[in-house]
Structure formats: structure tokens, C-alpha cells
Motif scaffolding. Structure first.
Motif, mmCIF file in Angstrom:
data_model
loop_
_atom_site.group_PDB
_atom_site.id
_atom_site.type_symbol
_atom_site.label_atom_id
_atom_site.label_comp_id
_atom_site.label_asym_id
_atom_site.label_seq_id
_atom_site.Cartn_x
_atom_site.Cartn_y
_atom_site.Cartn_z
ATOM 1 N N ASP A 1 -49.291 -29.837 -3.282
ATOM 2 C CA ASP A 1 -50.474 -30.304 -3.995
ATOM 3 C C ASP A 1 -51.048 -29.172 -4.830
ATOM 4 O OD1 ASP A 1 -50.411 -32.860 -2.903
ATOM 5 O OD2 ASP A 1 -51.558 -32.250 -1.149
ATOM 6 N N ARG A 2 -51.522 -29.522 -6.003
ATOM 7 C CA ARG A 2 -52.180 -28.528 -6.845
ATOM 8 C C ARG A 2 -53.600 -28.319 -6.339
ATOM 9 N NH1 ARG A 2 -51.145 -30.010 -13.065
ATOM 10 N NH2 ARG A 2 -52.998 -31.232 -12.656
ATOM 11 N N PRO A 3 -54.127 -27.099 -6.453
ATOM 12 C CA PRO A 3 -55.517 -26.870 -6.048
ATOM 13 C C PRO A 3 -56.455 -27.770 -6.848
ATOM 14 C CG PRO A 3 -54.393 -24.796 -6.488
ATOM 15 C CD PRO A 3 -53.480 -25.895 -6.947
ATOM 16 N N LYS A 4 -57.504 -28.232 -6.190
ATOM 17 C CA LYS A 4 -58.459 -29.157 -6.800
ATOM 18 C C LYS A 4 -59.796 -28.448 -7.013
ATOM 19 C CE LYS A 4 -58.242 -33.147 -5.257
ATOM 20 N NZ LYS A 4 -58.180 -34.021 -4.103
ATOM 21 N N TYR B 1 -64.148 -29.510 -21.629
ATOM 22 C CA TYR B 1 -63.532 -28.218 -21.925
ATOM 23 C C TYR B 1 -62.921 -27.602 -20.655
ATOM 24 C CZ TYR B 1 -62.950 -23.340 -23.155
ATOM 25 O OH TYR B 1 -62.415 -22.092 -23.341
ATOM 26 N N LEU B 2 -63.703 -27.570 -19.584
ATOM 27 C CA LEU B 2 -63.212 -26.986 -18.332
ATOM 28 C C LEU B 2 -62.031 -27.775 -17.773
ATOM 29 C CD1 LEU B 2 -66.619 -26.045 -16.691
ATOM 30 C CD2 LEU B 2 -64.834 -24.443 -17.436
ATOM 31 N N GLU B 3 -62.100 -29.103 -17.842
ATOM 32 C CA GLU B 3 -60.980 -29.923 -17.359
ATOM 33 C C GLU B 3 -59.701 -29.590 -18.108
ATOM 34 O OE1 GLU B 3 -63.062 -34.029 -15.746
ATOM 35 O OE2 GLU B 3 -62.482 -33.909 -17.853
ATOM 36 N N ASN C 1 -52.644 -25.660 -14.339
ATOM 37 C CA ASN C 1 -52.036 -26.344 -13.204
ATOM 38 C C ASN C 1 -52.994 -26.603 -12.040
ATOM 39 O OD1 ASN C 1 -49.672 -27.686 -12.540
ATOM 40 N ND2 ASN C 1 -48.950 -26.026 -11.241
ATOM 41 N N TYR C 2 -54.255 -26.873 -12.361
ATOM 42 C CA TYR C 2 -55.230 -27.286 -11.358
ATOM 43 C C TYR C 2 -55.543 -28.753 -11.569
ATOM 44 C CZ TYR C 2 -56.223 -22.339 -10.518
ATOM 45 O OH TYR C 2 -56.116 -21.016 -10.204
ATOM 46 N N ASP C 3 -55.837 -29.460 -10.494
ATOM 47 C CA ASP C 3 -56.389 -30.804 -10.589
ATOM 48 C C ASP C 3 -57.903 -30.656 -10.659
ATOM 49 O OD1 ASP C 3 -54.006 -32.233 -10.487
ATOM 50 O OD2 ASP C 3 -54.027 -32.341 -8.294
ATOM 51 N N THR C 4 -58.561 -31.549 -11.371
ATOM 52 C CA THR C 4 -60.013 -31.491 -11.486
ATOM 53 C C THR C 4 -60.629 -32.853 -11.182
ATOM 54 O OG1 THR C 4 -60.025 -31.989 -13.863
ATOM 55 C CG2 THR C 4 -59.941 -29.664 -13.239
ATOM 56 N N VAL C 5 -61.833 -32.795 -10.667
ATOM 57 C CA VAL C 5 -62.696 -33.958 -10.529
ATOM 58 C C VAL C 5 -64.053 -33.498 -11.035
ATOM 59 C CG1 VAL C 5 -61.475 -35.096 -8.642
ATOM 60 C CG2 VAL C 5 -63.200 -33.404 -8.118
ATOM 61 N N SER C 6 -64.908 -34.431 -11.405
ATOM 62 C CA SER C 6 -66.193 -34.017 -11.968
ATOM 63 C C SER C 6 -67.327 -34.893 -11.458
ATOM 64 C CB SER C 6 -66.150 -34.044 -13.499
ATOM 65 O OG SER C 6 -65.927 -35.357 -13.968
ATOM 66 N N ALA C 7 -68.532 -34.357 -11.644
ATOM 67 C CA ALA C 7 -69.761 -35.054 -11.288
ATOM 68 C C ALA C 7 -70.841 -34.606 -12.262
ATOM 69 C CB ALA C 7 -70.167 -34.734 -9.853
ATOM 70 N N PRO D 1 -62.639 -30.678 -2.411
ATOM 71 C CA PRO D 1 -62.108 -29.727 -3.402
ATOM 72 C C PRO D 1 -61.875 -28.343 -2.796
ATOM 73 C CG PRO D 1 -64.463 -29.990 -3.687
ATOM 74 C CD PRO D 1 -64.041 -31.003 -2.652
ATOM 75 N N ASP D 2 -61.009 -27.579 -3.451
ATOM 76 C CA ASP D 2 -60.719 -26.210 -3.030
ATOM 77 C C ASP D 2 -61.743 -25.221 -3.582
ATOM 78 O OD1 ASP D 2 -58.094 -26.605 -1.646
ATOM 79 O OD2 ASP D 2 -57.599 -27.453 -3.607
ATOM 80 N N MET D 3 -62.453 -25.633 -4.638
ATOM 81 C CA MET D 3 -63.437 -24.769 -5.284
ATOM 82 C C MET D 3 -64.390 -25.648 -6.086
ATOM 83 S SD MET D 3 -62.630 -21.716 -7.948
ATOM 84 C CE MET D 3 -63.909 -20.647 -8.517
ATOM 85 N N ILE D 4 -65.607 -25.134 -6.313
ATOM 86 C CA ILE D 4 -66.604 -25.873 -7.088
ATOM 87 C C ILE D 4 -67.138 -24.978 -8.193
ATOM 88 C CG2 ILE D 4 -68.861 -27.024 -7.031
ATOM 89 C CD1 ILE D 4 -68.260 -27.605 -4.016
ATOM 90 N N LEU D 5 -67.167 -25.509 -9.416
ATOM 91 C CA LEU D 5 -67.852 -24.884 -10.547
ATOM 92 C C LEU D 5 -69.145 -25.661 -10.727
ATOM 93 C CD1 LEU D 5 -64.875 -24.414 -13.038
ATOM 94 C CD2 LEU D 5 -65.822 -22.753 -11.429
#
Length: 106
Positions: A3-6, A19-21, A28-34, A49-53
Motif C-alpha cells: 500500500d502507498r502511504p496515505k 495542488y498538494l494532491e 507516489n502517495y495516496d491522498t484524501v482531503s477534508a 492516514p499515515d500523515m496529516i497536512l
């Protein structure tokens, strides 16, 4: 196949999210947003998620409040959080770090 890091992007500015997505997916990261902190917490629960921006200035629930709730939850407190914000005053930076952010990028 691994799995790619999310990475969860929490920001109410659609341009910033897009832009960030694009940049993160190219790396090679997966992204989700809010779009706000309340939605962000729901995404954390749903996607782990593995990390949060995290942006600070958002409607409904700002980034500081989301960060506090995130760090209060034992299952989520170890998720790395990087604040990304146009707010670059020393007090806001210090508050973000005190609340548990791993870094603050103005």
C-alpha cells in the motif's frame, strides 16, 4: 503489492488541496482531503492516514481545535501532523507545536 502511504490534507482552500494532491500523487502517495477540522476527524476515523497536512484557518472547526482533538485520542495521537498555514506569527507557530504538531510550514 504494498500500500502507498496515505496523507490527509485538511484545508478549506480548494486550490491548495488540488495542488498538494497532484504533487503528492506524483511522489507516489495516496491522498484524501477534508475542508475543515470536523471533516478531517471523520476522515482520520475512516481512512487511518499515515500523515496529516493541516491548515489553521478553516470554518466549522479550525486546525488548532482539530489538532487538540486528534492528540487527545489515544488511537490517533501518534499520527504525524504538519501544519501548513499562511499564518506565520510566532504565537501561532508555538501554539501548533505545543498542541503536538510535528512541524509548522508557513
Amino acid at each position: 503489492m504494498t500500500d502507498r502511504p496515505k496523507i490527509l490534507i485538511v484545508d478549506d482552500e480548494l486550490f491548495n488541496v488540488d495542488y498538494l494532491e497532484q504533487e503528492l500523487e506524483d511522489l507516489n502517495y495516496d491522498t484524501v482531503s477534508a475542508a475543515n477540522g470536523e471533516e478531517g476527524l471523520k476522515q482520520v476515523a475512516a481512512t487511518q492516514p499515515d500523515m496529516i497536512l493541516l491548515d489553521i484557518m478553516m470554518p466549522v472547526m479550525d486546525g488548532f481545535e482539530m489538532l487538540q482533538k486528534l492528540k487527545d485520542e489515544p488511537d490517533w495521537r501518534d499520527i504525524p501532523v504538519v501544519i501548513i498555514s499562511a499564518i506565520n506569527d510566532v504565537n501561532s507557530i508555538a501554539r501548533g507545536i505545543q498542541l503536538g504538531a510535528d512541524d509548522y510550514l508557513p
